[in-house]
Design a protein around this motif. Structure first.
Motif, PDB file in Angstrom:
ATOM      1  N   PHE A  64      45.374  34.757  31.822  1.00  0.00           N
ATOM      2  CA  PHE A  64      45.267  35.953  32.659  1.00  0.00           C
ATOM      3  C   PHE A  64      46.565  36.733  32.835  1.00  0.00           C
ATOM      4  O   PHE A  64      46.544  37.945  32.837  1.00  0.00           O
ATOM      5  CB  PHE A  64      44.690  35.613  34.048  1.00  0.00           C
ATOM      6  N   ILE A  65      47.678  36.083  33.025  1.00  0.00           N
ATOM      7  CA  ILE A  65      48.922  36.800  33.332  1.00  0.00           C
ATOM      8  C   ILE A  65      49.878  36.851  32.133  1.00  0.00           C
ATOM      9  O   ILE A  65      50.808  37.649  32.109  1.00  0.00           O
ATOM     10  CB  ILE A  65      49.618  36.182  34.568  1.00  0.00           C
ATOM     11  N   GLY A  66      49.654  36.028  31.120  1.00  0.00           N
ATOM     12  CA  GLY A  66      50.576  35.940  29.988  1.00  0.00           C
ATOM     13  C   GLY A  66      50.779  37.250  29.267  1.00  0.00           C
ATOM     14  O   GLY A  66      51.904  37.644  28.956  1.00  0.00           O
ATOM     15  N   TRP A  67      49.696  37.965  28.993  1.00  0.00           N
ATOM     16  CA  TRP A  67      49.820  39.232  28.265  1.00  0.00           C
ATOM     17  C   TRP A  67      50.516  40.291  29.112  1.00  0.00           C
ATOM     18  O   TRP A  67      51.205  41.164  28.595  1.00  0.00           O
ATOM     19  CB  TRP A  67      48.461  39.711  27.784  1.00  0.00           C
ATOM     20  N   VAL A  68      50.379  40.207  30.444  1.00  0.00           N
ATOM     21  CA  VAL A  68      51.079  41.159  31.319  1.00  0.00           C
ATOM     22  C   VAL A  68      52.585  40.906  31.252  1.00  0.00           C
ATOM     23  O   VAL A  68      53.386  41.847  31.188  1.00  0.00           O
ATOM     24  CB  VAL A  68      50.561  41.050  32.773  1.00  0.00           C
ATOM     25  N   LEU A  69      52.976  39.639  31.241  1.00  0.00           N
ATOM     26  CA  LEU A  69      54.398  39.309  31.120  1.00  0.00           C
ATOM     27  C   LEU A  69      54.955  39.799  29.786  1.00  0.00           C
ATOM     28  O   LEU A  69      56.085  40.285  29.721  1.00  0.00           O
ATOM     29  CB  LEU A  69      54.598  37.802  31.274  1.00  0.00           C
ATOM     30  N   GLU A  70      54.159  39.679  28.734  1.00  0.00           N
ATOM     31  CA  GLU A  70      54.597  40.191  27.434  1.00  0.00           C
ATOM     32  C   GLU A  70      54.798  41.700  27.480  1.00  0.00           C
ATOM     33  O   GLU A  70      55.760  42.231  26.909  1.00  0.00           O
ATOM     34  CB  GLU A  70      53.568  39.856  26.359  1.00  0.00           C
TER      35      GLU A  70
END
Length: 99
Positions: A64-70
């Motif tokens: 859920f949050i990994g792509w936002v951090l990227e």
């Protein structure tokens, strides 16, 4: 890649495609920077890209949050790499005074 990086900066700074592909001036700029320093700078960029790829790959695994951090990290790294390349270029060709 070796000539293209300096060519792209020359094109961006002058706005002239002819200056971007002027191989004699590109080679002269790299000679002023120093071939060894220029190649080491290229290696630093490659290592940075590899580290960035590993970090973003690991972050992408976070649900859920990994792509936002990227999405947050990618522009920051891109700007830092572009600034680094610009500073290396400025060793060979000092920037024109503003104004």
């Amino acid at each position: 890649m070796i000539l293209g990086t300096v060519g792209a900066i020359r094109f961006a700074r002058t706005g002239s495609i002819m200056e971007g592909v002027n191989y004699h001036e590109i080679l002269a700029t790299i000679t002023v920077i120093g071939w060894w320093d220029y190649i080491v700078a290229g290696i630093i960029i490659i290592v940075t890209a590899l580290i960035f790829g590993i970090v973003t790959g690991i972050l992408g695994l976070i649900p859920f949050i990994g792509w936002v951090l990227e999405l947050v990290i990618a522009p920051i790294v891109s700007v830092l790499v572009a600034r680094f390349i610009s500073l290396v270029y400025d060793v060979g060709v000092p920037p024109a005074p503003a104004g």
